[in-house]
Write a protein that holds these residues in place. Structure first.
Motif, PDB file in Angstrom:
ATOM      1  N   LEU A  26      40.440  26.561  31.202  1.00  0.00           N
ATOM      2  CA  LEU A  26      39.985  27.717  31.975  1.00  0.00           C
ATOM      3  C   LEU A  26      39.373  28.753  31.041  1.00  0.00           C
ATOM      4  CD1 LEU A  26      42.920  28.143  34.523  1.00  0.00           C
ATOM      5  CD2 LEU A  26      40.784  26.850  34.780  1.00  0.00           C
ATOM      6  N   ARG A  27      38.485  29.553  31.591  1.00  0.00           N
ATOM      7  CA  ARG A  27      37.677  30.439  30.743  1.00  0.00           C
ATOM      8  C   ARG A  27      38.424  31.709  30.335  1.00  0.00           C
ATOM      9  NH1 ARG A  27      31.863  31.933  32.436  1.00  0.00           N
ATOM     10  NH2 ARG A  27      33.120  33.516  33.471  1.00  0.00           N
ATOM     11  N   ASP A  30      37.245  35.196  31.900  1.00  0.00           N
ATOM     12  CA  ASP A  30      37.476  35.578  33.294  1.00  0.00           C
ATOM     13  C   ASP A  30      38.285  36.868  33.510  1.00  0.00           C
ATOM     14  OD1 ASP A  30      36.081  33.308  33.851  1.00  0.00           O
ATOM     15  OD2 ASP A  30      37.768  32.181  34.690  1.00  0.00           O
ATOM     16  N   LEU A  34      37.316  39.704  36.138  1.00  0.00           N
ATOM     17  CA  LEU A  34      38.024  39.689  37.428  1.00  0.00           C
ATOM     18  C   LEU A  34      38.738  40.999  37.717  1.00  0.00           C
ATOM     19  CD1 LEU A  34      39.531  36.100  37.264  1.00  0.00           C
ATOM     20  CD2 LEU A  34      38.250  37.014  39.210  1.00  0.00           C
ATOM     21  N   THR A  35      38.897  41.825  36.711  1.00  0.00           N
ATOM     22  CA  THR A  35      39.652  43.064  36.904  1.00  0.00           C
ATOM     23  C   THR A  35      38.784  44.309  36.795  1.00  0.00           C
ATOM     24  OG1 THR A  35      40.160  43.069  34.541  1.00  0.00           O
ATOM     25  CG2 THR A  35      41.810  42.097  36.016  1.00  0.00           C
ATOM     26  N   GLY A  36      37.498  44.119  36.541  1.00  0.00           N
ATOM     27  CA  GLY A  36      36.612  45.273  36.409  1.00  0.00           C
ATOM     28  C   GLY A  36      36.632  45.893  35.025  1.00  0.00           C
ATOM     29  N   GLY A 521      27.204  34.572  31.025  1.00  0.00           N
ATOM     30  CA  GLY A 521      27.807  33.832  32.129  1.00  0.00           C
ATOM     31  C   GLY A 521      28.128  32.394  31.788  1.00  0.00           C
TER      32      GLY A 521
ATOM     33  N   GLY B  35      34.225  49.098  37.716  1.00  0.00           N
ATOM     34  CA  GLY B  35      34.392  47.685  38.074  1.00  0.00           C
ATOM     35  C   GLY B  35      33.597  47.312  39.304  1.00  0.00           C
ATOM     36  N   ILE B  75      38.435  47.058  42.599  1.00  0.00           N
ATOM     37  CA  ILE B  75      38.889  45.914  41.805  1.00  0.00           C
ATOM     38  C   ILE B  75      39.906  46.348  40.751  1.00  0.00           C
ATOM     39  CG2 ILE B  75      37.002  45.995  40.088  1.00  0.00           C
ATOM     40  CD1 ILE B  75      38.453  42.791  41.642  1.00  0.00           C
ATOM     41  N   GLU B  76      39.792  47.584  40.282  1.00  0.00           N
ATOM     42  CA  GLU B  76      40.737  48.047  39.261  1.00  0.00           C
ATOM     43  C   GLU B  76      42.156  48.156  39.806  1.00  0.00           C
ATOM     44  OE1 GLU B  76      37.806  49.480  39.812  1.00  0.00           O
ATOM     45  OE2 GLU B  76      36.754  49.880  37.915  1.00  0.00           O
ATOM     46  N   ALA B  79      44.914  43.893  40.279  1.00  0.00           N
ATOM     47  CA  ALA B  79      45.877  43.191  39.409  1.00  0.00           C
ATOM     48  C   ALA B  79      47.091  44.089  39.166  1.00  0.00           C
ATOM     49  CB  ALA B  79      45.219  42.842  38.081  1.00  0.00           C
ATOM     50  N   LEU B  85      47.069  38.782  37.278  1.00  0.00           N
ATOM     51  CA  LEU B  85      46.070  38.711  38.340  1.00  0.00           C
ATOM     52  C   LEU B  85      46.744  38.508  39.698  1.00  0.00           C
ATOM     53  CD1 LEU B  85      43.513  36.330  36.553  1.00  0.00           C
ATOM     54  CD2 LEU B  85      43.527  38.841  36.577  1.00  0.00           C
ATOM     55  N   GLN B  89      42.395  36.696  42.556  1.00  0.00           N
ATOM     56  CA  GLN B  89      41.833  36.677  41.194  1.00  0.00           C
ATOM     57  C   GLN B  89      42.251  35.412  40.451  1.00  0.00           C
ATOM     58  OE1 GLN B  89      43.743  40.391  40.176  1.00  0.00           O
ATOM     59  NE2 GLN B  89      41.760  41.410  39.830  1.00  0.00           N
ATOM     60  N   PHE B  92      40.325  32.471  41.638  1.00  0.00           N
ATOM     61  CA  PHE B  92      38.962  32.492  41.075  1.00  0.00           C
ATOM     62  C   PHE B  92      38.979  31.968  39.637  1.00  0.00           C
ATOM     63  CE2 PHE B  92      35.573  34.900  43.476  1.00  0.00           C
ATOM     64  CZ  PHE B  92      36.205  34.846  44.710  1.00  0.00           C
ATOM     65  N   HIS B  93      39.976  32.379  38.888  1.00  0.00           N
ATOM     66  CA  HIS B  93      40.100  31.926  37.496  1.00  0.00           C
ATOM     67  C   HIS B  93      40.314  30.414  37.459  1.00  0.00           C
ATOM     68  CE1 HIS B  93      41.090  31.928  33.308  1.00  0.00           C
ATOM     69  NE2 HIS B  93      42.390  31.778  33.469  1.00  0.00           N
ATOM     70  N   GLU B  94      41.255  29.934  38.251  1.00  0.00           N
ATOM     71  CA  GLU B  94      41.598  28.508  38.200  1.00  0.00           C
ATOM     72  C   GLU B  94      40.479  27.612  38.707  1.00  0.00           C
ATOM     73  OE1 GLU B  94      45.358  28.108  40.224  1.00  0.00           O
ATOM     74  OE2 GLU B  94      46.363  29.376  38.721  1.00  0.00           O
ATOM     75  N   HIS B  96      37.259  28.269  38.501  1.00  0.00           N
ATOM     76  CA  HIS B  96      35.989  28.577  37.822  1.00  0.00           C
ATOM     77  C   HIS B  96      34.971  29.121  38.827  1.00  0.00           C
ATOM     78  CE1 HIS B  96      32.723  28.710  35.101  1.00  0.00           C
ATOM     79  NE2 HIS B  96      32.241  27.509  35.277  1.00  0.00           N
ATOM     80  N   LEU B  98      33.628  32.019  38.839  1.00  0.00           N
ATOM     81  CA  LEU B  98      32.747  33.073  38.321  1.00  0.00           C
ATOM     82  C   LEU B  98      32.093  32.594  37.046  1.00  0.00           C
ATOM     83  CD1 LEU B  98      34.807  35.743  36.401  1.00  0.00           C
ATOM     84  CD2 LEU B  98      35.938  33.894  37.648  1.00  0.00           C
ATOM     85  N   GLN B  99      30.884  33.035  36.856  1.00  0.00           N
ATOM     86  CA  GLN B  99      30.207  32.763  35.588  1.00  0.00           C
ATOM     87  C   GLN B  99      29.892  34.094  34.913  1.00  0.00           C
ATOM     88  OE1 GLN B  99      27.149  29.678  35.994  1.00  0.00           O
ATOM     89  NE2 GLN B  99      28.469  28.533  37.371  1.00  0.00           N
ATOM     90  N   GLY B 101      30.083  36.921  36.319  1.00  0.00           N
ATOM     91  CA  GLY B 101      31.107  37.839  36.804  1.00  0.00           C
ATOM     92  C   GLY B 101      30.591  39.118  37.446  1.00  0.00           C
ATOM     93  N   THR B 104      31.551  39.210  41.020  1.00  0.00           N
ATOM     94  CA  THR B 104      32.959  38.857  41.202  1.00  0.00           C
ATOM     95  C   THR B 104      33.829  39.957  41.802  1.00  0.00           C
ATOM     96  OG1 THR B 104      32.673  37.318  39.375  1.00  0.00           O
ATOM     97  CG2 THR B 104      34.934  37.836  40.011  1.00  0.00           C
ATOM     98  N   VAL B 108      35.814  39.198  45.196  1.00  0.00           N
ATOM     99  CA  VAL B 108      37.279  39.215  45.281  1.00  0.00           C
ATOM    100  C   VAL B 108      37.717  40.166  46.399  1.00  0.00           C
ATOM    101  CG1 VAL B 108      39.376  39.954  44.075  1.00  0.00           C
ATOM    102  CG2 VAL B 108      37.681  38.519  42.892  1.00  0.00           C
TER     103      VAL B 108
END
Ligand code: FES
Ligand code: FES
Lengths: 806, 165
Positions: A26-27, A30, A34-36, A521, B35, B75-76, B79, B85, B89, B92-94, B96, B98-99, B101, B104, B108
């Motif tokens: 996994l990346r 991310d 994902l959290t801004g 990306g 975010g 988004i802030e 989590a 997360l 979230q 999304f991580h698991e 993949h 997002l590239q 992001g 994203t 989300v």
């Protein structure tokens, strides 16, 4: 279901113990995204910054008689309004750079960041506003009144190439920028056509596309008045190239300039450029001594960021009675737009060697004329030249199949370069590295469940079902891993194609990897850490990847052309090897053995045959730091640098099969299945590979079905917002089913090829071939792009009118 | 100028803005919550999606003054404070999903609202439910899979005690 079976042919990853290479890790990128927490250019907090607003021409071609700034200057917060003439001294007449003069006599008229005297396209910058807030900058730009005298404009590409067309740049006396030809043996081509049993001649139109990365561009230039330095933040794919070009354009010392690409929200080629706003913000920040920033709006992006494609393609195939192609001729008109941006003229050349596709043919002729029009400049867009080439040959191969009565798969199989022919020297002079195109095709047919689909198609045809089924093939090969510097030199490109890397082991055995590749990306941090961790036998989490800031990573050639892994990754691999070589010398000294007698296993050097006698990587890292007991002549560090200039391109390939349902009463098209088999060599991280393929396929399918930068006859862009320009959503996107074949590239030590552009290259002709396949019994032989319901319906009606309906 | 009072990610905030200030600019430029992204000027892309009183809304289509008194989640605020997360979230991580992001945060937020609103989401529901959120990188498949995974997690969590899976 995404079925990603890897081929049996897959060889083990090229490391003693590949713990990570090849895994679906996994990346690490991310969590911040994902959290801004990630920071894009517009997220930067820059107190005291002035905001730039750009006044853009509303005319496609016009003389500027006057610019009235009074109303703008009365707006609260607007501090200054500057015209092109006011700004000209800041760049001293230097124009925005074009780094690819493809011919010695190419016309490249000066392209000033802000036009003086005449606007050449709707969107051309004609004045700028500085203001204390983004709202005031926008208000100010809207309030500047420009007195335009419209002139005749060259809009349609084919017409612009005619002698009686209005001229974009009158002083040139022509709209042709250049003509470039590759015809190794003209007589042989003519002979092949004279002797051919079947001659296929097709004209295809590549509409212009708007790249539409989700993050619009943004720039912030931050000066240090006392020290004289400038930091340029930009949403760019190319901080290193941008640094050189900005320094040269503005005449500032490259040593005083730092360029940072923070988090970048996609590029697809559109951020592979040196743009007016980067130069304007830099020049004004230096002059005013305060930060100057600009964030592009989406409608501005449609006009001010480069567009892609834009070609009229004439392709001809000469084939024998068995459908074997003997020669290919391609003649292109390529739309440059009003000016040449960084690599505008070279984009068609990236496809110039590939109009024969993955087929073993004897003779080849390619001629391209770059044509100026009064429109936004074109430049690289995902695939850049290769989607256009693949489209032309793959559509033409289907026409050949129809002419010969062969199935599309049979006509392809008969003409493929065979697996035992690699390395294969092509008729256009390239050396294809590796592949097994027949195996890939077989796998694609199985994945697509071809027999069942053809049975369904036959049933619907028999019952005259209004919803007809079409199955479309597209086999592609692309040249990636840009690029061997000597080849670039032979093409007149203004730079090299190498990539640089440093691998630095810290005293506590954590590792920093510095790369010149610049992700936006692609998941580079994850992939590079996997490569290095495997070589060093450590945890990827102990490897930090540093990039995209010229103060941290001073040398690099950046990210485009599916080059990051094949070129940048190879540089990292080489630097890691050099670190290991040095570590081996230090280890040998400590073990009182000779370096040749050591083996490196699980993160320790040990004497072969005497496993008890070993020294761990961490101990060597610390020894290199303390320098208390290093062998003579060994410097106290554990780091190495490598610059890799690839000896050849890499050649990813694949076959995609699209199945579409066409409503013959409404013209509506639905992609009901999409099966893709790609060979990108060895895969570092299949999760990331699949993601690239998914996104690429949708961009390619979107050209086939939805996207079109539409210009009115007077040069207004009619699709300048996301309401009018149809970027597909999840509701339109099909499900992709993937499989892969692995033929390692012999060009680089990891056997990798690149996957960033494959989906986009393959998908467009697969979808259109599927639509035409559905409608061929109705007499339809071509459908223009994008294949909107109206376009498809008209194609059906036109065919019916011709009496083609069965 | 207009005084606007908001509860943002559980915290009371008041700010003085030009009446024409968009909610997204109030969040980004006035409260420093960057975010939430901006991807268009035609309410088309959904990059700016936040929750306003629990429902997803495109914060570029609202004025800050219209949100006066509202509870906003960005988004802030999703989590855990220690960075753990939430289920969307994490999915999304698991998957993949997002590239680059950039889409994203909006994706989300839209997905959270969708899952909340429709307990029985299927693939078609996710695809049409996310129609207003554009992504240029992923081709959507992994996003759709991530939302389905998060929806399944939510369904399990919400199942009454003792019910069989
Ligand atoms: S920024 Fe709000 S919908 Fe695009
Ligand atoms: S991940 Fe890049 S736009 Fe969605």
């Amino acid at each position: 279901m995404t079925a990603t079976a890897t081929a049996e042919a897959e060889a083990p990853a090229p490391t003693a113990k590949a713990t990570h290479f090849g895994s679906r890790r996994l990346r690490r990128e991310d969590p911040a995204l994902l959290t801004g927490e990630a920071r894009f250019v517009d997220d930067l907090h820059l107190p005291g910054a002035l905001w730039l607003g750009v006044v853009r021409s509303t005319e496609a071609h016009a003389v500027i008689h006057g610019i009235d700034t009074d109303a703008a200057l009365r707006i609260e917060g607007v501090t200054e309004v500057l015209t092109g003439a006011d700004l000209a001294p800041l760049w001293g007449g230097a124009a925005l750079p074009c780094a690819w003069p493809v011919t010695d006599d190419m016309h490249n008229p000066p392209h000033l960041p802000v036009a003086v005297g005449e606007a050449k396209y709707a969107g051309d910058a004609v004045a700028v506003v500085l203001a204390t807030s983004r709202y005031a900058a926008a208000d100010g730009a809207a309030a500047v009144a420009v007195d335009y005298e419209p002139k005749p404009a060259a809009i349609d590409l084919a017409s612009a190439a005619e002698p009686d067309s209005p001229l974009v740049h009158e002083s040139l006396g022509t709209n042709a920028s250049y003509t470039w030809e590759l015809t190794p043996d003209p007589d042989a081509v003519e002979k092949a056509f004279a002797e051919a049993e079947h001659v296929i001649e097709e004209r295809f139109i590549q509409q212009r596309l708007i790249p539409a990365a989700m993050e619009p561009r943004g720039v912030a230039a931050v000066p240090s008045p006392a020290g004289g330095e400038l930091t340029l933040y930009s949403a760019t794919q190319i901080p290193h190239i941008l640094k050189v070009m900005t320094a040269v354009t503005l005449g500032i010392g490259e040593n005083k300039l730092r360029v940072v690409a923070p988090a970048v929200g996609g590029g697809f080629g559109s951020k592979l450029n040196v743009y007016a706003e980067e130069i304007i913000c830099s020049a004004l920040a230096l002059r005013k001594g305060v930060p100057v920033r600009w964030t592009e709006s989406r409608s501005e992006a449609a006009l001010a960021t480069i567009q892609g494609r834009g070609q009229v393609q004439d392709i001809a195939l000469a084939a024998d009675a068995d459908g074997r192609v003997k020669a290919v001729k391609a003649r292109l008109l390529a739309d440059m737009g009003a000016y040449l941006q960084l690599v505008t003229p070279g984009i068609p050349l990236l496809g110039a060697f590939l109009y024969h596709g993955c087929y073993d043919i004897g003779h080849y002729s390619f001629v391209c004329t770059g044509v100026f029009t009064n429109k936004t400049p074109t430049d690289a867009y995902r695939g850049a030249g290769r989607p256009e080439a693949t489209y032309a040959i793959e559509r033409a191969m289907d026409s050949l199949a129809a002419a010969t009565g062969l199935t599309p798969e049979e006509v392809r199989a008969r003409n493929f370069i065979s697996a035992d022919a690699f390395p294969y020297t092509s008729c256009a002079g390239l050396i294809f590295d590796s592949g097994d195109y027949h195996a890939v095709l077989d796998r694609a047919m199985a994945l697509a469940d071809l027999d069942a689909r053809r049975a369904d198609q036959a049933r619907r045809r028999a019952e005259q079902n209004p919803r007809q089924l079409g199955i479309g093939f597209s086999s592609y090969v692309e040249m990636c891993g840009l690029a061997p510097s000597r080849v670039l030199a032979s093409l007149n490109y203004g730079a090299g194609g190498w990539e640089a890397a440093t691998v630095r082991v810290l005293p506590t055995a954590k590792v920093q990897v510095v790369t010149g590749a610049t992700p936006h990306g692609q998941g580079h941090e994850t992939a590079w850490s996997m490569i290095v961790a495997d070589r060093l036998g450590i945890d990827p989490d102990d490897v930090e990847v540093l990039h995209s800031d010229t103060a941290v990573s001073p040398t690099g050639m950046d990210t485009y052309g599916s080059r990051s892994l094949a070129v940048g990754g190879t540089a990292i691999y080489m630097a890691t090897e050099r670190v290991l070589d040095k570590a081996r010398v230090i280890a040998a000294h400590r073990l009182e053995a000779s370096p040749e007698d050591l083996e490196y296993v699980d993160g320790s050097f040990r004497v072969r045959g005497t496993p008890a006698s070993s020294v761990a990587f961490g101990e060597i890292a610390f020894a290199a730091f303390t320098a208390h007991d290093l062998p003579d002549g060994v410097e106290p560090n554990l780091e190495a640098h490598a610059t890799y200039d690839p000896p050849n391109f890499t050649f990813p390939n694949g076959t995609h099969v699209a199945t579409v349902e066409v409503d013959t009463e409404t013209g509506a098209v639905e992609v009901v299945d999409y099966a893709a088999v790609d060979d990108c060599g060895r895969q570092v991280n299949p999760l990331i590979v699949e993601g690239q393929i998914h996104g690429g396929i949708l961009q390619g399918a979107a050209q086939a079905l939805y996207e079109d930068a539409v210009y009115t006859d007077d040069g207004q862009l009619a699709t300048a917002s996301l309401v009018d320009y149809l970027v597909p959503s999840a509701a339109e996107a099909p499900r992709y089913r993937l499989d892969s074949h692995v033929s390692p590239s012999p060009t680089n030590p990891m056997g990798v090829k690149g996957i960033g552009e494959a989906g986009t290259i393959a998908a467009t002709p697969a979808v259109i071939n599927a639509i035409v396949d559905a409608l061929r019994p109705l007499g339809v032989t071509d459908v223009e792009m994008p294949a909107s319901p109206q376009t498809v319906w008209r194609a059906i009606e036109t065919a019916r009118g011709r009496g083609g309906a069965s | 100028m207009s005084l606007v009072t908001l509860t943002v990610n559980g915290e009371g905030r008041s700010l003085d803005v030009e009446p024409r200030t968009l909610l997204v600019h109030a969040l980004r430029d006035h409260l420093g919550l960057t975010g939430t992204n901006i991807g268009c000027d035609s309410s088309s892309c959904g990059a700016c999606t936040v929750l306003v009183d629990g429902l997803s809304a495109k914060s570029c289509t609202m004025l800050a003054v219209q949100a006066d008194g509202a509870e906003i989640t960005t988004i802030e605020g999703v989590a855990e404070p220690d960075g753990t997360l939430n289920s969307v979230q994490q999915a999304f991580h698991e998957c993949h999903a997002l590239q680059c992001g950039y889409c994203t945060p909006g994706m989300v937020m839209a997905a959270m609202s969708l899952i909340d609103e429709y307990p029985d989401l299927d693939e078609a529901g996710v695809r049409s439910g996310l129609e207003g959120n554009l992504c240029r990188c992923t081709g959507y498949q992994n996003i759709v899979d991530a939302v389905l995974q998060a929806a399944a997690t939510a369904a399990t969590a919400n199942a009454p005690a003792g019910s069989t899976p």
